[in-house]
Design a protein around this motif. Structure first.
Motif, PDB file in Angstrom:
ATOM      1  N   LEU B 132      41.411  47.147  48.967  1.00 30.66           N
ATOM      2  CA  LEU B 132      40.051  47.250  49.551  1.00 30.66           C
ATOM      3  C   LEU B 132      39.130  46.010  48.276  1.00 30.66           C
ATOM      4  N   VAL B 133      40.343  45.771  47.277  1.00 28.43           N
ATOM      5  CA  VAL B 133      38.901  44.641  46.887  1.00 28.43           C
ATOM      6  C   VAL B 133      39.226  42.866  47.986  1.00 28.43           C
ATOM      7  N   GLU B 134      40.557  43.094  48.064  1.00 32.60           N
ATOM      8  CA  GLU B 134      40.361  41.615  49.411  1.00 32.60           C
ATOM      9  C   GLU B 134      40.090  41.824  50.619  1.00 32.60           C
ATOM     10  N   MET B 135      39.721  43.174  51.114  1.00 34.53           N
ATOM     11  CA  MET B 135      38.499  43.106  51.932  1.00 34.53           C
ATOM     12  C   MET B 135      37.506  43.120  51.634  1.00 34.53           C
ATOM     13  N   ARG B 359      31.297  48.223  33.670  1.00 39.61           N
ATOM     14  CA  ARG B 359      32.220  48.798  35.830  1.00 39.61           C
ATOM     15  C   ARG B 359      31.449  47.437  36.095  1.00 39.61           C
ATOM     16  N   TYR B 360      30.695  47.250  35.534  1.00 39.68           N
ATOM     17  CA  TYR B 360      29.774  45.721  36.433  1.00 39.68           C
ATOM     18  C   TYR B 360      30.781  44.669  35.897  1.00 39.68           C
ATOM     19  N   GLU B 361      30.878  44.610  35.168  1.00 40.05           N
ATOM     20  CA  GLU B 361      31.966  43.533  33.978  1.00 40.05           C
ATOM     21  C   GLU B 361      32.720  42.964  35.124  1.00 40.05           C
ATOM     22  N   LEU B 362      33.539  44.442  34.944  1.00 38.35           N
ATOM     23  CA  LEU B 362      34.782  45.008  35.723  1.00 38.35           C
ATOM     24  C   LEU B 362      34.678  44.177  37.117  1.00 38.35           C
ATOM     25  N   GLU B 363      33.956  45.267  37.922  1.00 38.37           N
ATOM     26  CA  GLU B 363      34.069  44.883  39.347  1.00 38.37           C
ATOM     27  C   GLU B 363      33.003  43.539  39.443  1.00 38.37           C
ATOM     28  N   LYS B 364      32.683  42.695  38.907  1.00 37.34           N
ATOM     29  CA  LYS B 364      32.338  41.196  38.838  1.00 37.34           C
ATOM     30  C   LYS B 364      33.578  40.025  38.381  1.00 37.34           C
ATOM     31  N   GLU B 365      34.102  40.811  37.257  1.00 36.99           N
ATOM     32  CA  GLU B 365      35.408  39.750  37.529  1.00 36.99           C
ATOM     33  C   GLU B 365      36.883  40.037  38.408  1.00 36.99           C
ATOM     34  N   LEU B 366      36.977  41.467  39.385  1.00 37.47           N
ATOM     35  CA  LEU B 366      37.528  41.369  40.208  1.00 37.47           C
ATOM     36  C   LEU B 366      37.982  40.614  41.315  1.00 37.47           C
ATOM     37  N   ILE B 367      36.186  40.628  41.480  1.00 36.95           N
ATOM     38  CA  ILE B 367      35.771  39.581  42.894  1.00 36.95           C
ATOM     39  C   ILE B 367      35.721  38.908  42.775  1.00 36.95           C
ATOM     40  N   ASN B 368      35.018  37.963  41.697  1.00 32.98           N
ATOM     41  CA  ASN B 368      34.848  36.291  41.429  1.00 32.98           C
ATOM     42  C   ASN B 368      35.589  35.871  40.644  1.00 32.98           C
ATOM     43  N   GLY B 369      36.460  36.630  39.655  1.00 37.25           N
ATOM     44  CA  GLY B 369      37.171  36.142  38.450  1.00 37.25           C
ATOM     45  C   GLY B 369      38.818  36.140  38.951  1.00 37.25           C
ATOM     46  N   ASP B 370      39.253  36.831  37.638  1.00 36.65           N
ATOM     47  CA  ASP B 370      40.556  36.393  37.652  1.00 36.65           C
ATOM     48  C   ASP B 370      41.329  37.741  37.411  1.00 36.65           C
ATOM     49  N   LYS B 372      42.954  40.974  37.495  1.00 37.12           N
ATOM     50  CA  LYS B 372      43.646  41.743  38.168  1.00 37.12           C
ATOM     51  C   LYS B 372      44.008  43.704  38.612  1.00 37.12           C
ATOM     52  N   VAL B 373      43.066  44.166  39.443  1.00 36.62           N
ATOM     53  CA  VAL B 373      43.328  45.243  39.589  1.00 36.62           C
ATOM     54  C   VAL B 373      44.814  45.775  38.902  1.00 36.62           C
ATOM     55  N   LYS B 374      46.133  45.452  38.626  1.00 35.37           N
ATOM     56  CA  LYS B 374      46.735  46.163  37.162  1.00 35.37           C
ATOM     57  C   LYS B 374      46.370  45.938  35.721  1.00 35.37           C
ATOM     58  N   ASP B 375      45.194  45.001  35.739  1.00 38.35           N
ATOM     59  CA  ASP B 375      45.276  45.379  34.094  1.00 38.35           C
ATOM     60  C   ASP B 375      44.239  45.708  33.912  1.00 38.35           C
ATOM     61  N   LEU B 376      43.257  46.387  35.088  1.00 33.58           N
ATOM     62  CA  LEU B 376      42.811  47.231  34.885  1.00 33.58           C
ATOM     63  C   LEU B 376      41.972  48.544  33.652  1.00 33.58           C
ATOM     64  N   LEU B 400      40.104  56.418  36.555  1.00 30.20           N
ATOM     65  CA  LEU B 400      39.968  56.700  36.680  1.00 30.20           C
ATOM     66  C   LEU B 400      39.362  57.713  37.484  1.00 30.20           C
ATOM     67  N   GLN B 401      38.038  57.619  35.930  1.00 35.14           N
ATOM     68  CA  GLN B 401      37.484  58.971  36.700  1.00 35.14           C
ATOM     69  C   GLN B 401      36.008  59.236  37.596  1.00 35.14           C
ATOM     70  N   ASP B 402      35.393  57.952  38.258  1.00 35.55           N
ATOM     71  CA  ASP B 402      34.857  57.822  39.718  1.00 35.55           C
ATOM     72  C   ASP B 402      35.461  57.678  40.486  1.00 35.55           C
ATOM     73  N   ILE B 403      34.869  57.616  41.742  1.00 38.56           N
ATOM     74  CA  ILE B 403      35.259  57.560  43.160  1.00 38.56           C
ATOM     75  C   ILE B 403      34.824  56.515  44.128  1.00 38.56           C
ATOM     76  N   HIS B 404      34.629  55.900  43.526  1.00 39.47           N
ATOM     77  CA  HIS B 404      33.394  54.759  44.242  1.00 39.47           C
ATOM     78  C   HIS B 404      34.539  53.348  44.142  1.00 39.47           C
ATOM     79  N   TRP B 405      35.305  52.827  43.617  1.00 33.58           N
ATOM     80  CA  TRP B 405      36.324  52.238  44.187  1.00 33.58           C
ATOM     81  C   TRP B 405      36.920  52.436  44.902  1.00 33.58           C
ATOM     82  N   ALA B 406      37.928  53.926  44.211  1.00 32.48           N
ATOM     83  CA  ALA B 406      38.906  54.184  45.034  1.00 32.48           C
ATOM     84  C   ALA B 406      37.842  53.969  46.359  1.00 32.48           C
ATOM     85  N   ALA B 407      37.464  54.640  46.850  1.00 34.03           N
ATOM     86  CA  ALA B 407      36.115  54.755  48.016  1.00 34.03           C
ATOM     87  C   ALA B 407      35.632  53.703  48.742  1.00 34.03           C
ATOM     88  N   GLY B 408      36.311  52.189  48.296  1.00 30.99           N
ATOM     89  CA  GLY B 408      35.683  50.760  48.607  1.00 30.99           C
ATOM     90  C   GLY B 408      34.278  50.753  48.275  1.00 30.99           C
TER      91      GLY B 408
END
Lengths: 496, 496
Positions: B132-135, B359-370, B372-376, B400-408
């Protein structure tokens, strides 16, 4: 599966989806919708309805019907194609502009009907009704009817039904009903329903209604009960068939018998074979057969002595103190009081069909005969006096009471009386397999529900109404069973 | 009016009609629908949603946009064309098969999220999330973003918002919040919310919630209040904007503050200018502006001392006996208790934005930075500890508490914190015209509602969010007002 077959299934799914959205909107409008939101909502209904019509009369539909009619297809697809062809042909024959004109006229006519009721003046409605009668005649002609145009209208609401059949059965039924009403008027026994008209809180009525629905086998995981003004049941999809009712806190009969009635409709649609879901066959066979199911439960079960033998205790558990001393026999008689009423929807099961016969005779004459719209009020009142022994004092309690004609629906009324006759005939048939009196007295409706599902419900629109009745009961429409049922029941209650 | 203009208006009406049906279905699914009916219902939603997309990306739409852009048109049509063009371009750029793939993947991912939660094992979700991150990255690239892909995602949920803006405001906000939380943890004052956690019957909570909604100026002829599991407000059309709430019989705060929150959303959509109805502009300006309206009412009004000065009596009239002896000051402090929580949706107004910043800092790093999902999970827990001083013991109370990322949905979370900042900024602006403290203490919300309608609500999507904030408050997004509000409020309550 062939490509055409797959395309046809997809097309039916689309029609089903639009219809599902429309049904939910209708349910919402009549139960929950805030009033200011309704204007825009009706535009949404119009759009979705147009989409259904577009698909029904599309070139793709025509092509698929043609292809599939000559293919080797499953019985479900075969019947679905027939149903789609019936609708296609009907719509194809009527010019679009006339359909639009009819909808526009009906809408205006309904408004005029409201005004006519307020002013108790039929002449306000008359010009609209005249046009609607003419358009209905024309529509029948478009369908290929030339001599008996009213047959064309009947066929729309109850495929296969004709004036010939109705004349025959109503001529048998009518004199018996008229005679019974007269006998009851002169009987020594008096039945007094006022003992039922005592305060009964809404919540307690609801709890009892829910308990009865549950006992009938209504599936609450596939439906729900809500409050409304004019009760109805609606199949949003076969796994979401909702019942509505109205609570009169001074007369529990409105809610309780209304819920059983709508519950009967709902059981029908909840138990349609899943193989038919998302096809055009996932509905009741006809208006008349549908009504037979609601009346079967409401009257043949719900107003029977044996039903109350098994439910009187439950009733008293929900009823207020003032009902605790009510005697069983008095109660049973009271819920079966016969009292000729000006108003159809307030009629008891004995006089109800007479109200329908009056409407049938009048609308048949409007379409096939010489009756003029302007002469309707007098003709109505004369028949009321002749058949029921009472004469409306104004048009509000006479010809203006029902919306059907004002809405352009001519040929619809007879299905109500058909429902009574079908129900009696089905009751007779089921008794050959199940000891109904015993089961009802035990409050064990499971075998009854299973029988109805097996013989009627699961088939949806797979069978035509008269074909279904023939298969289920071994004979065509026969009013004798209703005559026998009513004669026995009321001879007993009124000691005739 | 030109033919193109009329065609464009008709097209928007069609989109509106489908959207209205979809909204009603969503409302029904989350309030009333029986469970067995849901499967077929979701097929209906799919079909109707497809129809909306078809119209949005149709050749007719493209043609009308092109024609109207160079025509002399009204401001409403002009803005509508811009909005339709924005949607058209977005959809045009993404290949249909990738949209389908994304929907399919999101659906599977949500199922995996459920399973991961049950087993408290993030690794079940991880592979889906990676895709989902890649897409999401790819989708941003399709929109023309090359360097800062996360900006592309942000822009989708909050037009005009960028990481540059968010970095700036969050860097101002974050240290203040962290410091306040630490000070409160070390404060001598203890606030105890347990005095609120006493039995409070649902019906009484509902009556009080309805009374408060009524005082807010919510129009019950254009909406209704229903019960649900995860509360929401939904505009079915601008004259039918419904509120839902959840009743916890051991904690009235859920229903009362939830109702005020959703009521704030609903007031927005109920008061959109009728000239915008049935256009694509008859919605809130953005997620962030919408959230500002709910938070404005929930926190800035609903959790203020002056609000409870005017409503404590009404509250006690609805509350059970056990609340009658509760002291006003204790009550006020209790409803403003600060207590760092693992769970975002249980957070108080002080710590809430920290949850969002994480959440902002993490998702920004997922998309723009380094990142990795496994390190979340570890990154999440580290930030929780650093900002809130607590560390999740498992992923269920962590990543795992929020559905947002899992929903894309990546780029969505920041709008919640934006809502807080906008709300504080709007509150500051309204105070220049209205003596807020006095009005709230009088319980007279009419001038407040009128101000919000005039400045914000009526405009719908006529203005971009940052443009609207600039016009309403005289400056761009500025976190100072939220900082000042929270500092003052909690310095007072906790005597810092």
């Amino acid at each position: 599966m062939s490509t055409s077959e797959q395309k046809f299934i997809d097309l039916m799914k689309q029609i089903t989806a639009y219809s599902e959205a429309i049904a939910l909107i209708h349910w919402d409008l009549r139960t929950h919708a805030p009033k200011k939101g309704m204007d825009q909502r009706s535009e949404t209904i119009s759009l979705l309805s147009e989409k259904v019509t577009e698909l029904q009369r599309s070139d793709l539909m025509k092509q698929l019907i043609t292809e599939l009619k000559t293919s080797n297809i499953s019985p479900i697809i075969e019947k679905s194609v027939q149903e789609c062809e019936r609708i296609y042909n009907k719509q194809k024959n009527i010019p679009t502009e006339e359909v639009v004109e009819f909808i526009r006229l009906s809408s205006k006519s309904e408004t005029a009907w409201q005004e006519a009721r307020e002013k108790r003046d039929f002449s306000i409605l008359a010009p609209y009704l005249e046009k609607l009668v003419e358009m209905n005649k024309k529509f029948a002609q478009y369908q290929g009817y030339t001599e008996n145009l009213y047959d064309g209208l009947l066929n729309d609401f109850e495929p296969g039904l004709t004036t010939e059949i109705l004349d025959r059965v109503f001529n048998q039924l009518k004199p018996v009903l008229i005679k019974l009403v007269k006998q009851i008027n002169n009987a020594n026994v008096t039945v007094d329903a006022s003992l039922l008209q005592k305060p009964f809180p809404k919540q307690a009525q609801e709890a009892f209604s829910l308990a009865v629905l549950d006992k009938m086998g209504y599936d609450f995981d596939a439906g729900r009960l809500d409050e409304t003004i004019h009760p109805f049941a609606i199949g949003i999809n076969p796994n979401d068939v909702r019942v509505t009712t109205r609570y009169d806190e001074n007369d529990f009969r409105t809610a309780v018998f209304g819920t059983i009635h709508e519950g009967g409709h709902a059981l029908y649609e909840q138990n349609i074979d899943p193989d038919l879901h998302q096809t055009v066959l996932a509905k009741g066979a006809s208006m008349g057969i549908h009504e037979s199911q609601s009346l079967f439960w409401e009257n043949f079960i719900g107003r029977s002595r044996s039903f109350w033998e098994s439910h009187f205790k439950l009733f008293k558990e929900h009823a207020p103190d003032s009902f605790q001393s009510v005697d069983f026999d008095e109660f049973f008689k009271a819920i079966n009081e016969v009292k000729p009423s000006m108003i159809r929807i307030e009629a008891d099961e004995l006089t109800y069909s007479l109200h329908i016969i009056i409407r049938y005779e009048l609308e048949k004459e409007l379409i096939n005969g010489d009756l003029k719209v302007k002469d309707l009020p007098k003709a109505w009142n004369d028949k009321m006096e002749a058949y029921l022994g009472i004469r409306p004092e104004n048009d509000l309690e006479g010809v203006l009471q029902d919306i059907h004609w004002a809405a352009g629906d001519i040929g619809y009324f007879p299905t109500y009386a058909l429902g009574y006759m079908y129900a009696a005939q089905i009751f007779n048939a089921i008794e050959k397999d199940i000891s109904m009196d015993q089961m009802i007295r035990l409050g064990d409706f499971e075998p009854i529900k299973a029988w109805l599902t097996e013989k009627i419900h699961r088939h949806g629109k797979m069978k035509q109404p008269l074909e279904l009745i023939e298969e289920v009961t071994g004979e065509g429409l026969n009013p004798d069973y209703l005559i026998k049922y009513l004669t026995n029941k009321y001879t007993d209650i009124y000691q005739l």
